[in-house]
Scaffold this motif. Structure first.
Motif, PDB file in Angstrom:
ATOM      1  N   SER A  12       0.856  -1.153   0.225  1.00  0.00           N
ATOM      2  CA  SER A  12       0.363  -0.352  -0.086  1.00  0.00           C
ATOM      3  C   SER A  12       0.657   1.058   0.238  1.00  0.00           C
ATOM      4  N   SER A  13       2.061   0.789   0.632  1.00  0.00           N
ATOM      5  CA  SER A  13       3.061   2.316   0.553  1.00  0.00           C
ATOM      6  C   SER A  13       3.535   2.502  -0.838  1.00  0.00           C
ATOM      7  N   LEU A  14       3.925   1.223  -1.961  1.00  0.00           N
ATOM      8  CA  LEU A  14       4.464   0.749  -2.736  1.00  0.00           C
ATOM      9  C   LEU A  14       3.690   1.729  -3.819  1.00  0.00           C
ATOM     10  N   PHE A  15       2.333   1.647  -3.505  1.00  0.00           N
ATOM     11  CA  PHE A  15       1.184   2.186  -3.970  1.00  0.00           C
ATOM     12  C   PHE A  15       0.674   3.417  -4.149  1.00  0.00           C
ATOM     13  N   GLY A  16       0.587   3.873  -2.552  1.00  0.00           N
ATOM     14  CA  GLY A  16       0.888   5.631  -2.386  1.00  0.00           C
ATOM     15  C   GLY A  16       1.207   6.234  -3.096  1.00  0.00           C
ATOM     16  N   LEU A  17       2.446   5.879  -3.099  1.00  0.00           N
ATOM     17  CA  LEU A  17       4.162   6.514  -3.666  1.00  0.00           C
ATOM     18  C   LEU A  17       4.259   6.624  -5.135  1.00  0.00           C
ATOM     19  N   GLU A  18       4.128   5.193  -5.782  1.00  0.00           N
ATOM     20  CA  GLU A  18       3.820   5.290  -7.052  1.00  0.00           C
ATOM     21  C   GLU A  18       2.669   6.180  -7.791  1.00  0.00           C
ATOM     22  N   ARG A  19       1.401   6.534  -7.047  1.00  0.00           N
ATOM     23  CA  ARG A  19       0.479   7.433  -7.410  1.00  0.00           C
ATOM     24  C   ARG A  19       0.914   8.600  -6.996  1.00  0.00           C
ATOM     25  N   ALA A  20       1.876   8.883  -6.441  1.00  0.00           N
ATOM     26  CA  ALA A  20       2.232  10.916  -5.903  1.00  0.00           C
ATOM     27  C   ALA A  20       3.312  10.855  -7.118  1.00  0.00           C
ATOM     28  N   GLY A  21       4.265   9.946  -8.148  1.00  0.00           N
ATOM     29  CA  GLY A  21       4.674  10.231  -9.016  1.00  0.00           C
ATOM     30  C   GLY A  21       5.688   9.364  -8.410  1.00  0.00           C
ATOM     31  N   ALA A  22       6.377   8.498  -7.681  1.00  0.00           N
ATOM     32  CA  ALA A  22       7.426   8.162  -7.123  1.00  0.00           C
ATOM     33  C   ALA A  22       7.985   7.313  -7.444  1.00  0.00           C
ATOM     34  N   ASN A  23       9.246   6.857  -7.732  1.00  0.00           N
ATOM     35  CA  ASN A  23       9.982   5.757  -8.115  1.00  0.00           C
ATOM     36  C   ASN A  23      10.790   5.290  -7.255  1.00  0.00           C
ATOM     37  N   PRO A  24       9.955   4.985  -5.897  1.00  0.00           N
ATOM     38  CA  PRO A  24      11.742   4.738  -4.979  1.00  0.00           C
ATOM     39  C   PRO A  24      11.983   3.610  -4.807  1.00  0.00           C
ATOM     40  N   SER A  25      12.863   3.438  -4.233  1.00  0.00           N
ATOM     41  CA  SER A  25      14.479   2.764  -3.514  1.00  0.00           C
ATOM     42  C   SER A  25      13.831   1.917  -2.614  1.00  0.00           C
ATOM     43  N   HIS A  67      10.181   5.283   4.581  1.00  0.00           N
ATOM     44  CA  HIS A  67       8.513   6.089   4.527  1.00  0.00           C
ATOM     45  C   HIS A  67       7.578   5.039   5.247  1.00  0.00           C
ATOM     46  N   THR A  68       7.939   3.986   5.769  1.00  0.00           N
ATOM     47  CA  THR A  68       6.963   2.724   6.397  1.00  0.00           C
ATOM     48  C   THR A  68       7.495   2.492   7.274  1.00  0.00           C
ATOM     49  N   GLY A  69       8.700   3.119   8.161  1.00  0.00           N
ATOM     50  CA  GLY A  69       9.001   2.589   8.981  1.00  0.00           C
ATOM     51  C   GLY A  69      10.087   1.598   9.175  1.00  0.00           C
ATOM     52  N   LEU A  70       9.782   0.555   8.327  1.00  0.00           N
ATOM     53  CA  LEU A  70      10.000  -0.873   8.520  1.00  0.00           C
ATOM     54  C   LEU A  70      11.862  -0.874   7.951  1.00  0.00           C
ATOM     55  N   GLU A  71      12.376  -2.308   8.877  1.00  0.00           N
ATOM     56  CA  GLU A  71      14.050  -2.069   8.824  1.00  0.00           C
ATOM     57  C   GLU A  71      14.323  -2.158   7.395  1.00  0.00           C
ATOM     58  N   ALA A  72      15.203  -2.268   6.821  1.00  0.00           N
ATOM     59  CA  ALA A  72      16.128  -1.854   5.696  1.00  0.00           C
ATOM     60  C   ALA A  72      15.568  -3.157   5.316  1.00  0.00           C
ATOM     61  N   THR A 118      24.086   0.859  -8.852  1.00  0.00           N
ATOM     62  CA  THR A 118      23.812  -0.872  -9.136  1.00  0.00           C
ATOM     63  C   THR A 118      23.409  -1.044  -7.428  1.00  0.00           C
ATOM     64  N   ARG A 119      24.004  -0.159  -7.024  1.00  0.00           N
ATOM     65  CA  ARG A 119      23.534  -0.605  -5.444  1.00  0.00           C
ATOM     66  C   ARG A 119      22.132  -0.414  -4.577  1.00  0.00           C
ATOM     67  N   THR A 120      21.228   0.291  -5.606  1.00  0.00           N
ATOM     68  CA  THR A 120      20.805   0.759  -5.471  1.00  0.00           C
ATOM     69  C   THR A 120      18.920  -0.255  -6.088  1.00  0.00           C
ATOM     70  N   VAL A 121      18.137  -0.199  -5.533  1.00  0.00           N
ATOM     71  CA  VAL A 121      17.198  -1.791  -5.768  1.00  0.00           C
ATOM     72  C   VAL A 121      15.903  -0.930  -6.070  1.00  0.00           C
ATOM     73  N   ARG A 122      15.003  -0.730  -7.291  1.00  0.00           N
ATOM     74  CA  ARG A 122      14.067   0.220  -7.754  1.00  0.00           C
ATOM     75  C   ARG A 122      13.003  -0.805  -7.139  1.00  0.00           C
ATOM     76  N   LEU A 123      11.892   0.357  -6.825  1.00  0.00           N
ATOM     77  CA  LEU A 123      10.631  -1.062  -6.575  1.00  0.00           C
ATOM     78  C   LEU A 123       9.583  -0.836  -7.314  1.00  0.00           C
ATOM     79  N   ARG A 124       8.811  -1.613  -7.696  1.00  0.00           N
ATOM     80  CA  ARG A 124       8.001  -1.278  -8.909  1.00  0.00           C
ATOM     81  C   ARG A 124       6.716  -2.199  -8.617  1.00  0.00           C
TER      82      ARG A 124
END
Length: 145
Positions: free
Chosen positions: A37-50, A57-62, A87-93
């Motif tokens: 749901s957090s990824l959904f909200g970030l994507e709706r706001a135009g973000a491509n989060p790592s 954003h979620t407060g969950l441990e990395a 390349t160390r950064t992983v993007r989520l979609r």
């Protein structure tokens, strides 16, 4: 008489259990729901989060977000890609299937939240708004000295 810390713990536990039960038919846990749901909200706001940005954003441990991402990727709900600039950064979609699972889950949790907040006047009640402001104040206050 209970302390505020004890009440916060009990409410948090009650909420997690309620969300787990409500989303069990969809095959989701509370943590997976928070991720999706957090990824959904970030994507709706135009973000491509790592993964790191989603963790923040979620407060969950990395490390936990990384584990959830692998699981949800294997289930076809999320795609993980390496950032070409770092390349160390992983993007989520979210995948199409991920959106199909997440949108009804968001509706389910919204209904659950309506029931939880009914004694305060519902999600849009003034008492709920006041509670939200107070909880935000507590979350924004660093515990480190």
């Amino acid at each position: 008489m209970s302390t505020p810390g004890h009440l916060i713990w009990r409410l948090s536990t009650k909420w997690r259990v309620a969300v787990d039960r409500a989303l069990a038919p969809a095959g989701l846990t509370h943590a997976q729901y928070v991720f999706l749901s957090s990824l959904f909200g970030l994507e709706r706001a135009g973000a491509n989060p790592s993964q790191r940005e989603l963790a923040d954003h979620t407060g969950l441990e990395a490390l936990y977000v990384s584990k959830l991402a692998r699981t949800l990727d294997a289930e076809g709900l999320v795609e993980r890609t390496r950032d070409p600039a770092d390349t160390r950064t992983v993007r989520l979609r979210l995948t199409t299937r991920g959106r199909e699972v997440t949108e009804p889950a968001i509706a389910t949790v919204a209904e659950l939240l309506d029931r939880l907040l009914a004694p305060l006047g519902g999600r849009r009640g003034e008492r709920t708004a006041a509670l939200t402001r107070e909880l935000t104040l507590l979350l924004d206050n660093p515990l480190e000295s």
